[in-house]
Design a protein around this motif. Structure first.
Motif, PDB file in Angstrom:
ATOM      1  N   ILE A 123      34.449 -11.482  -6.986  1.00 24.59           N
ATOM      2  CA  ILE A 123      35.040 -10.518  -7.915  1.00 24.59           C
ATOM      3  C   ILE A 123      36.004  -9.614  -7.150  1.00 24.59           C
ATOM      4  CG2 ILE A 123      34.591  -8.638  -9.530  1.00 24.59           C
ATOM      5  CD1 ILE A 123      31.845  -9.820 -10.039  1.00 24.59           C
ATOM      6  N   LEU A 172      30.446  -5.629 -15.040  1.00 26.80           N
ATOM      7  CA  LEU A 172      30.519  -6.460 -13.840  1.00 26.80           C
ATOM      8  C   LEU A 172      29.165  -6.536 -13.138  1.00 26.80           C
ATOM      9  CD1 LEU A 172      33.973  -5.384 -12.375  1.00 26.80           C
ATOM     10  CD2 LEU A 172      33.420  -7.500 -13.577  1.00 26.80           C
ATOM     11  N   LEU A 226      30.103 -16.419  -6.796  1.00 26.23           N
ATOM     12  CA  LEU A 226      30.998 -15.692  -7.693  1.00 26.23           C
ATOM     13  C   LEU A 226      31.726 -14.640  -6.875  1.00 26.23           C
ATOM     14  CD1 LEU A 226      32.004 -14.964 -10.589  1.00 26.23           C
ATOM     15  CD2 LEU A 226      30.088 -13.347 -10.697  1.00 26.23           C
ATOM     16  N   TRP A 253      24.475 -13.821 -13.110  1.00 29.12           N
ATOM     17  CA  TRP A 253      24.998 -14.997 -12.403  1.00 29.12           C
ATOM     18  C   TRP A 253      24.064 -15.409 -11.264  1.00 29.12           C
ATOM     19  CZ3 TRP A 253      29.435 -17.633 -13.776  1.00 29.12           C
ATOM     20  CH2 TRP A 253      29.881 -18.619 -12.891  1.00 29.12           C
ATOM     21  N   ALA A 254      23.545 -14.424 -10.545  1.00 27.63           N
ATOM     22  CA  ALA A 254      22.647 -14.724  -9.425  1.00 27.63           C
ATOM     23  C   ALA A 254      21.385 -15.445  -9.894  1.00 27.63           C
ATOM     24  CB  ALA A 254      22.271 -13.433  -8.700  1.00 27.63           C
ATOM     25  N   THR A 295      27.086  -9.951 -12.550  1.00 21.86           N
ATOM     26  CA  THR A 295      26.668 -10.383 -11.215  1.00 21.86           C
ATOM     27  C   THR A 295      25.177 -10.639 -11.150  1.00 21.86           C
ATOM     28  OG1 THR A 295      28.482  -9.089 -10.246  1.00 21.86           O
ATOM     29  CG2 THR A 295      26.722  -9.780  -8.768  1.00 21.86           C
TER      30      THR A 295
END
Length: 386
Positions: free
Chosen positions: A218, A200, A216, A207-208, A204
């Protein structure tokens, strides 16, 4: 938005309950709840949540409460004495059109500016006057003039629209953000060093970098709740610990993890599970299903009935029972390897490895979100240590 909704929401914020607001306003509780839902929808944010028989208000509700109160006070001043603002509700859009006519001095010119038919605008203004209980305009061959009441209420109409603009200023941004947000549900990580927590975190970080403009979100819960949330729309994508995907889902495995009987010495699996109480998650988790397979393969039905099993859907509590109270459990090896140097464990055969799947519903919208998350995971790189 309309005046009745503002008035009812203001009462809710002061009474702090739907029933209290119903008693205060004389309106059914269902009407209060509907007004609150309309306001939350218009603002694209939650104002409160039910807690037993009462309500718990959000920070946003507390921030907006003074402005909503002022808006409600202004709205009440618009109505003639004896008028019921709950029965004669007025849309704020109608007030804006009244202001347009007042500023132009002509229904015909205002209709042209608003791109409406003149008869349509005339009907809306007549309805507004009926709802408020006031005559606002004098119509003549030379144009339209405000009555004394119209002059008095013009400033209040402008102020009410200004207040609503301040109250709803960020709602459009919130709506766009909510529409763009990818909602990922995950099984609960064992700890910050667990494989799930690492995956995770990698996701993250990636994704950033790859999608900086797309939020996003979670959230972690049990496998059963994840599947329910996926089908209800609460999640777009979920990370599950499961042996195989349900038929209505698609996805891809992202990582596997070996399991171990934690808190046990030696190599005898049956003895380790038989001689101590076992702390394990409930059947709502994928891990529990794997543990049940182990128990079925190791013990007869009669032997299973003699085992001491305690179901706890909290990994930290399970770990404390293992570390401090003599329990054993079955947990991912990599997750517990560095918890404490003297923590004994018995590794299970690879046939019991946990497979973690990133999955989503078989539909175009969910597939796009799932592929985006999967791509971010595959692109993720672990930075070199400093």
């Amino acid at each position: 938005m309309d005046t009745s909704t503002l008035l009812l929401v203001d009462i809710v914020l002061h009474q702090r309950s739907l029933r209290g607001a119903a008693r205060h306003s004389g309106r059914p509780a269902s009407s209060i709840a509907a007004a609150l839902a309309r306001c939350e929808s218009a603002l694209s944010t939650s104002l409160c949540q039910r807690a037993g028989s009462g309500l718990v208000f959000t920070l946003e509700a507390n921030r907006l409460a003074p402005s909503i109160t002022e808006a409600a006070q202004v709205a009440r001043r618009l109505y003639a004495p004896g008028s019921d603002p709950f029965l004669s509700t007025v849309r704020l859009q109608a007030l804006g059109r009244f202001i347009e006519v007042a500023e132009r001095g002509s229904i015909r010119q205002a209709a042209r500016a608003l791109m409406l038919g003149q008869p349509q605008l005339s009907r809306q203004l007549a309805h507004l006057e009926t709802a408020l209980g006031h005559t606002l305009l004098e119509r003549g061959t030379g144009g339209t003039e405000l009555t004394a009441t119209g002059v008095r209420l013009l400033d209040d109409c402008s102020r009410l629209l200004q207040l609503w603009g301040q109250i709803s200023r960020t709602s459009e941004d919130r709506f766009r953000r909510a529409q763009a947000t990818v909602r990922l549900g995950s099984i609960m990580p064992l700890g910050y060093e667990s494989e799930i927590a690492r995956q995770l975190a990698k996701l993250t970080a990636s994704w950033a970098i790859t999608r900086p403009k797309q939020p996003l979100f979670i959230s972690s819960t049990t496998a059963e709740e994840l599947l329910r949330g996926l089908k209800s729309g609460a999640f777009d994508v979920v990370l599950l610990d499961t042996e195989r995907l349900p038929e209505d889902l698609e996805g891809a495995p992202i990582v596997a993890s070996g399991l171990a009987i934690v808190g046990a010495k030696g190599t005898d699996i049956a003895a380790a599970l038989r001689d101590r109480p076992i702390a394990l998650p409930s059947p709502r988790s994928g891990l529990r299903l794997r543990i049940d397979q182990l128990l079925d393969m190791t013990f007869s039905d009669a032997e299973r009935d003699r085992l001491t099993l305690l179901e706890i859907d909290s990994i930290p509590v399970i770990l404390n029972l293992v570390l401090e109270y003599g329990f054993v459990s079955v947990l991912p090896r990599a997750s517990v390897a560095s918890i404490r140097p003297d923590l004994h464990s018995i590794a299970l055969p690879s046939a019991f490895d946990m497979q973690y799947w990133l999955c989503w519903l078989k539909s175009a919208g969910h597939s796009a979100a799932g592929i985006a998350v999967l791509d971010a995971i595959e692109r993720a790189t672990v930075p070199a240590p400093h």
